[in-house]
Motif scaffolding. Structure first.
Motif, PDB file in Angstrom:
ATOM      1  N   ILE A 121      -2.065  -8.396  -5.849  1.00 29.08           N
ATOM      2  CA  ILE A 121      -1.590  -7.006  -5.812  1.00 29.08           C
ATOM      3  C   ILE A 121      -2.030  -6.275  -7.079  1.00 29.08           C
ATOM      4  O   ILE A 121      -2.543  -5.153  -7.019  1.00 29.08           O
ATOM      5  CB  ILE A 121      -0.054  -6.962  -5.648  1.00 29.08           C
ATOM      6  CG1 ILE A 121       0.339  -7.446  -4.253  1.00 29.08           C
ATOM      7  CG2 ILE A 121       0.482  -5.556  -5.907  1.00 29.08           C
ATOM      8  CD1 ILE A 121       1.823  -7.740  -4.099  1.00 29.08           C
ATOM      9  N   ILE A 122      -1.845  -6.912  -8.229  1.00 27.46           N
ATOM     10  CA  ILE A 122      -2.247  -6.309  -9.501  1.00 27.46           C
ATOM     11  C   ILE A 122      -3.739  -5.992  -9.484  1.00 27.46           C
ATOM     12  O   ILE A 122      -4.168  -4.899  -9.855  1.00 27.46           O
ATOM     13  CB  ILE A 122      -1.887  -7.233 -10.684  1.00 27.46           C
ATOM     14  CG1 ILE A 122      -0.364  -7.261 -10.890  1.00 27.46           C
ATOM     15  CG2 ILE A 122      -2.602  -6.796 -11.963  1.00 27.46           C
ATOM     16  CD1 ILE A 122       0.119  -8.341 -11.854  1.00 27.46           C
ATOM     17  N   LYS A 123      -4.543  -6.930  -9.039  1.00 33.95           N
ATOM     18  CA  LYS A 123      -6.000  -6.735  -8.994  1.00 33.95           C
ATOM     19  C   LYS A 123      -6.370  -5.573  -8.081  1.00 33.95           C
ATOM     20  O   LYS A 123      -7.185  -4.727  -8.434  1.00 33.95           O
ATOM     21  CB  LYS A 123      -6.671  -8.036  -8.527  1.00 33.95           C
ATOM     22  CG  LYS A 123      -8.163  -7.973  -8.446  1.00 33.95           C
ATOM     23  CD  LYS A 123      -8.801  -8.071  -9.805  1.00 33.95           C
ATOM     24  CE  LYS A 123     -10.308  -8.209  -9.650  1.00 33.95           C
ATOM     25  NZ  LYS A 123     -11.017  -7.350 -10.557  1.00 33.95           N
ATOM     26  N   TRP A 124      -5.765  -5.528  -6.887  1.00 33.91           N
ATOM     27  CA  TRP A 124      -6.070  -4.442  -5.953  1.00 33.91           C
ATOM     28  C   TRP A 124      -5.696  -3.086  -6.534  1.00 33.91           C
ATOM     29  O   TRP A 124      -6.435  -2.134  -6.412  1.00 33.91           O
ATOM     30  CB  TRP A 124      -5.338  -4.639  -4.640  1.00 33.91           C
ATOM     31  CG  TRP A 124      -5.945  -5.670  -3.757  1.00 33.91           C
ATOM     32  CD1 TRP A 124      -7.248  -6.067  -3.721  1.00 33.91           C
ATOM     33  CD2 TRP A 124      -5.265  -6.443  -2.780  1.00 33.91           C
ATOM     34  NE1 TRP A 124      -7.423  -7.049  -2.784  1.00 33.91           N
ATOM     35  CE2 TRP A 124      -6.216  -7.288  -2.187  1.00 33.91           C
ATOM     36  CE3 TRP A 124      -3.951  -6.517  -2.338  1.00 33.91           C
ATOM     37  CZ2 TRP A 124      -5.899  -8.188  -1.178  1.00 33.91           C
ATOM     38  CZ3 TRP A 124      -3.633  -7.399  -1.327  1.00 33.91           C
ATOM     39  CH2 TRP A 124      -4.600  -8.220  -0.761  1.00 33.91           C
ATOM     40  N   ILE A 125      -4.557  -3.010  -7.171  1.00 33.65           N
ATOM     41  CA  ILE A 125      -4.114  -1.733  -7.715  1.00 33.65           C
ATOM     42  C   ILE A 125      -4.959  -1.360  -8.924  1.00 33.65           C
ATOM     43  O   ILE A 125      -5.359  -0.195  -9.068  1.00 33.65           O
ATOM     44  CB  ILE A 125      -2.603  -1.766  -8.014  1.00 33.65           C
ATOM     45  CG1 ILE A 125      -1.875  -1.787  -6.662  1.00 33.65           C
ATOM     46  CG2 ILE A 125      -2.179  -0.588  -8.871  1.00 33.65           C
ATOM     47  CD1 ILE A 125      -0.399  -1.903  -6.728  1.00 33.65           C
ATOM     48  N   ASP A 126      -5.282  -2.330  -9.787  1.00 34.14           N
ATOM     49  CA  ASP A 126      -6.148  -2.038 -10.933  1.00 34.14           C
ATOM     50  C   ASP A 126      -7.515  -1.539 -10.486  1.00 34.14           C
ATOM     51  O   ASP A 126      -8.111  -0.678 -11.122  1.00 34.14           O
ATOM     52  CB  ASP A 126      -6.335  -3.294 -11.789  1.00 34.14           C
ATOM     53  CG  ASP A 126      -5.166  -3.566 -12.704  1.00 34.14           C
ATOM     54  OD1 ASP A 126      -4.279  -2.700 -12.848  1.00 34.14           O
ATOM     55  OD2 ASP A 126      -5.137  -4.670 -13.299  1.00 34.14           O
ATOM     56  N   ASP A 127      -8.026  -2.082  -9.378  1.00 35.08           N
ATOM     57  CA  ASP A 127      -9.354  -1.720  -8.878  1.00 35.08           C
ATOM     58  C   ASP A 127      -9.323  -0.544  -7.899  1.00 35.08           C
ATOM     59  O   ASP A 127     -10.357  -0.203  -7.308  1.00 35.08           O
ATOM     60  CB  ASP A 127     -10.003  -2.911  -8.173  1.00 35.08           C
ATOM     61  CG  ASP A 127     -10.336  -4.042  -9.134  1.00 35.08           C
ATOM     62  OD1 ASP A 127     -10.297  -3.824 -10.363  1.00 35.08           O
ATOM     63  OD2 ASP A 127     -10.626  -5.154  -8.650  1.00 35.08           O
ATOM     64  N   ASP A 128      -8.128   0.042  -7.681  1.00 33.87           N
ATOM     65  CA  ASP A 128      -7.971   1.122  -6.686  1.00 33.87           C
ATOM     66  C   ASP A 128      -8.479   0.692  -5.315  1.00 33.87           C
ATOM     67  O   ASP A 128      -9.085   1.479  -4.586  1.00 33.87           O
ATOM     68  CB  ASP A 128      -8.684   2.394  -7.130  1.00 33.87           C
ATOM     69  CG  ASP A 128      -7.946   3.126  -8.225  1.00 33.87           C
ATOM     70  OD1 ASP A 128      -6.696   3.117  -8.215  1.00 33.87           O
ATOM     71  OD2 ASP A 128      -8.614   3.719  -9.091  1.00 33.87           O
ATOM     72  N   SER A 129      -8.240  -0.558  -4.976  1.00 30.14           N
ATOM     73  CA  SER A 129      -8.696  -1.083  -3.677  1.00 30.14           C
ATOM     74  C   SER A 129      -7.775  -0.608  -2.564  1.00 30.14           C
ATOM     75  O   SER A 129      -6.621  -0.339  -2.757  1.00 30.14           O
ATOM     76  CB  SER A 129      -8.699  -2.619  -3.696  1.00 30.14           C
ATOM     77  OG  SER A 129      -9.639  -3.075  -4.635  1.00 30.14           O
ATOM     78  N   LYS A 166       0.836  -1.205   0.000  1.00 28.43           N
ATOM     79  CA  LYS A 166       0.000   0.000   0.000  1.00 28.43           C
ATOM     80  C   LYS A 166       0.869   1.253   0.000  1.00 28.43           C
ATOM     81  O   LYS A 166       0.596   2.211  -0.720  1.00 28.43           O
ATOM     82  CB  LYS A 166      -0.921   0.004   1.218  1.00 28.43           C
ATOM     83  CG  LYS A 166      -1.819   1.206   1.286  1.00 28.43           C
ATOM     84  CD  LYS A 166      -2.684   1.192   2.527  1.00 28.43           C
ATOM     85  CE  LYS A 166      -3.515   2.448   2.603  1.00 28.43           C
ATOM     86  NZ  LYS A 166      -4.168   2.587   3.895  1.00 28.43           N
ATOM     87  N   ASP A 167       1.931   1.246   0.798  1.00 31.89           N
ATOM     88  CA  ASP A 167       2.835   2.396   0.864  1.00 31.89           C
ATOM     89  C   ASP A 167       3.523   2.658  -0.472  1.00 31.89           C
ATOM     90  O   ASP A 167       3.958   3.775  -0.746  1.00 31.89           O
ATOM     91  CB  ASP A 167       3.899   2.196   1.945  1.00 31.89           C
ATOM     92  CG  ASP A 167       3.318   2.193   3.350  1.00 31.89           C
ATOM     93  OD1 ASP A 167       2.154   2.630   3.538  1.00 31.89           O
ATOM     94  OD2 ASP A 167       4.020   1.746   4.272  1.00 31.89           O
ATOM     95  N   ASN A 168       3.632   1.629  -1.302  1.00 33.18           N
ATOM     96  CA  ASN A 168       4.266   1.751  -2.624  1.00 33.18           C
ATOM     97  C   ASN A 168       3.244   1.750  -3.754  1.00 33.18           C
ATOM     98  O   ASN A 168       3.597   1.531  -4.918  1.00 33.18           O
ATOM     99  CB  ASN A 168       5.275   0.618  -2.810  1.00 33.18           C
ATOM    100  CG  ASN A 168       6.479   0.811  -1.927  1.00 33.18           C
ATOM    101  OD1 ASN A 168       7.380   1.566  -2.260  1.00 33.18           O
ATOM    102  ND2 ASN A 168       6.507   0.149  -0.781  1.00 33.18           N
ATOM    103  N   ASN A 169       1.997   1.997  -3.421  1.00 36.20           N
ATOM    104  CA  ASN A 169       0.899   1.943  -4.378  1.00 36.20           C
ATOM    105  C   ASN A 169       1.116   2.840  -5.594  1.00 36.20           C
ATOM    106  O   ASN A 169       0.911   2.409  -6.721  1.00 36.20           O
ATOM    107  CB  ASN A 169      -0.407   2.309  -3.673  1.00 36.20           C
ATOM    108  CG  ASN A 169      -1.590   2.295  -4.606  1.00 36.20           C
ATOM    109  OD1 ASN A 169      -1.869   1.281  -5.233  1.00 36.20           O
ATOM    110  ND2 ASN A 169      -2.276   3.418  -4.709  1.00 36.20           N
TER     111      ASN A 169
END
Length: 132
Positions: A124-132, A72-75
Motif C-alpha cells: 500500500i505504501i509503495k502504491w501510494i508513494d508511486d501514485d499507482s 483506493k477510496d481512502n487514497n
C-alpha cells in the motif's frame, strides 16, 4: 495537513482551525500525534469493517479486490498520513489491529498475521508513494 507539513502544525493552529480551546484539546488529547493516531485508528477500523477480517479459512480473491478498492477510496487520506512520515506508525497500528483479541492463537499464527500485515501495508505504501 493538506495546507501545511505535519511538523509545522501547532496545537494552537489546530485549536483555532477547529474552533476549540486549548483546554478542550488537552482534555481529550496529550499531543498532536495522539489526534493523528486517533484519526488513523478510526479510518483503519472503518476499512476493516468494510472488508472484514482477512484471517478466515474462506478468504478469496474477492476479499483482496474489495480490500484494495477500499484502500483506493481512502487514497487521499493515506497519502496525507504517509507524507507526514506516518508510514511506519501506520504499520504499527495495523499490527495492533491484526493482533487484537488473539491471545488464544499460537505464536506461529501471530507471526503469520504480522508478516501478512507487513506485506500488505508495504505494498500500500509503495502504491501510494508511486501514485499507482
Amino acid at each position: 495537513m493538506k495546507e501545511r507539513k505535519y511538523e509545522d502544525i501547532s496545537i494552537c493552529d489546530l485549536c483555532k482551525k477547529d474552533g476549540v480551546s486549548r483546554m478542550a484539546f488537552y482534555n481529550n488529547y496529550k499531543t498532536l500525534d495522539a489526534v493523528i493516531k486517533n484519526i488513523v485508528s478510526d479510518v483503519n477500523n472503518k476499512i476493516i469493517k468494510e472488508i472484514v477480517c482477512p484471517f478466515r479459512s474462506n478468504i478469496s480473491l474477492n476479499w483482496y479486490v474489495k480490500a484494495f478498492k477500499t484502500i483506493k477510496d481512502n487514497n487521499d487520506f493515506l497519502k496525507l498520513m504517509f507524507n507526514a512520515n506516518y508510514k511506519y506508525r501506520y504499520l504499527e497500528m495495523i499490527n495492533e489491529l491484526v493482533l487484537h483479541n488473539v491471545d488464544n492463537i499460537s505464536l506461529k499464527d501471530k507471526n503469520m498475521r504480522i508478516l501478512w500485515a507487513k506485506g500488505i501495508v508495504n505494498r500500500i505504501i509503495k502504491w501510494i508513494d508511486d501514485d499507482s
